[in-house]
Design a protein around this motif. Sequence first.
Motif, PDB file in Angstrom:
ATOM      1  N   TYR A 102       0.811  -1.212   0.000  1.00 29.54           N
ATOM      2  CA  TYR A 102       0.000   0.000   0.000  1.00 29.54           C
ATOM      3  C   TYR A 102       0.850   1.271   0.000  1.00 29.54           C
ATOM      4  N   GLY A 103       2.177   1.113   0.051  1.00 33.82           N
ATOM      5  CA  GLY A 103       3.045   2.280   0.043  1.00 33.82           C
ATOM      6  C   GLY A 103       3.293   2.869   1.414  1.00 33.82           C
ATOM      7  N   TYR A 104       3.028   2.099   2.460  1.00 31.07           N
ATOM      8  CA  TYR A 104       3.248   2.559   3.827  1.00 31.07           C
ATOM      9  C   TYR A 104       4.348   1.752   4.493  1.00 31.07           C
ATOM     10  N   THR A 105       4.748   2.193   5.680  1.00 27.68           N
ATOM     11  CA  THR A 105       5.648   1.426   6.543  1.00 27.68           C
ATOM     12  C   THR A 105       4.799   0.776   7.629  1.00 27.68           C
ATOM     13  N   TYR A 106       5.198  -0.408   8.060  1.00 30.17           N
ATOM     14  CA  TYR A 106       4.449  -1.128   9.102  1.00 30.17           C
ATOM     15  C   TYR A 106       5.391  -1.630  10.188  1.00 30.17           C
ATOM     16  N   ILE A 107       4.983  -1.461  11.436  1.00 30.27           N
ATOM     17  CA  ILE A 107       5.567  -2.208  12.545  1.00 30.27           C
ATOM     18  C   ILE A 107       4.600  -3.357  12.800  1.00 30.27           C
ATOM     19  N   MET A 108       5.112  -4.579  12.791  1.00 25.58           N
ATOM     20  CA  MET A 108       4.235  -5.738  12.902  1.00 25.58           C
ATOM     21  C   MET A 108       4.728  -6.709  13.967  1.00 25.58           C
ATOM     22  N   LEU A 109       3.769  -7.343  14.618  1.00 25.17           N
ATOM     23  CA  LEU A 109       4.052  -8.366  15.617  1.00 25.17           C
ATOM     24  C   LEU A 109       3.447  -9.674  15.147  1.00 25.17           C
ATOM     25  N   ARG A 110       4.238 -10.722  15.211  1.00 26.71           N
ATOM     26  CA  ARG A 110       3.770 -12.053  14.790  1.00 26.71           C
ATOM     27  C   ARG A 110       3.655 -12.950  16.012  1.00 26.71           C
ATOM     28  N   TYR A 111       2.487 -13.574  16.151  1.00 24.40           N
ATOM     29  CA  TYR A 111       2.274 -14.550  17.209  1.00 24.40           C
ATOM     30  C   TYR A 111       1.940 -15.900  16.567  1.00 24.40           C
ATOM     31  N   GLY A 112       2.595 -16.951  17.022  1.00 25.91           N
ATOM     32  CA  GLY A 112       2.323 -18.273  16.471  1.00 25.91           C
ATOM     33  C   GLY A 112       3.064 -18.521  15.174  1.00 25.91           C
TER      34      GLY A 112
END
Length: 272
Positions: free
Chosen positions: A34-44
């Motif tokens: 989408y042209g954005y930056t993301y901070i992401m958390l992954r669980y599992g």
Amino acid sequence: MIFIHNENFRHSFYKDVTRINYIEDMSSQLISDYGYTYIMLRYGNIEAFNNEGKKVEVPKVFIKGTGDYFTVKAYKNSSWLSFELPNHILHNVTKIHSFKNRNKLIDLSLYVDDDVVKSMYENLREVNSIEEITKIADQHLRENYKDWSVLQPSVEIVQYILDKKGMLAVKELSDFFPYTERSIERMFKKEVGASPYRFICLVRFNYIIRELEKKEHKSLSKLIADYDYYDQSHFEKDFQKFLGQSIRDYKNDYNPLLTNGLSRAYIKRSKY
């Protein structure tokens, strides 16, 4: 799949916050850019594959900027937590040329104290309220917001492209802003992670695919013309570039992850 989102979300730093909980194993699903930056958390257990089909390591907490599409395969009881940010934030966090970080999932603990990242991760593990998620993220990361929010020269140009819905030529940027085309090219690769031309095409595609998803257009040819594509062949090329599939495959593909993503507003204004 449970998609948790607040359409009335407003925050001075984050553009949007979303949680996705998987209640059963899911087949591979495509994630568009989408042209954005993301901070992401992954669980599992969640597997990710880049646009070349190569499996990539998914850190528990990572930051990612604009790039190519990914596909993910998620398993029962896994979860994503996503914080959407303006695209220049990746450069502000890492201080690295964004084009060099293209398509990389970068462990956030390289730039934030590891204990802070671990504490945030554990405190957010079972939280499903967007308001509470944001509150916990603020408690852990707020001291970074000032440095991360520093405006870059590209910010105003990016907003101009978004407001024009990507329907402009690259030359218009140097006509409107006090930079040469070459300077804007360098600026975008450093701060945005894509060339101005690719970003313009990406923005236009994100607008038109949302219109396509709504199914309210009178005809595909009319929609294509409204977004300044030469013809359907031109539109098909953008489909292959940004989604790696044809329009027909897209229409026949069951992808609730993409559908839910496209249902949200593309441009999100900050609280202030």
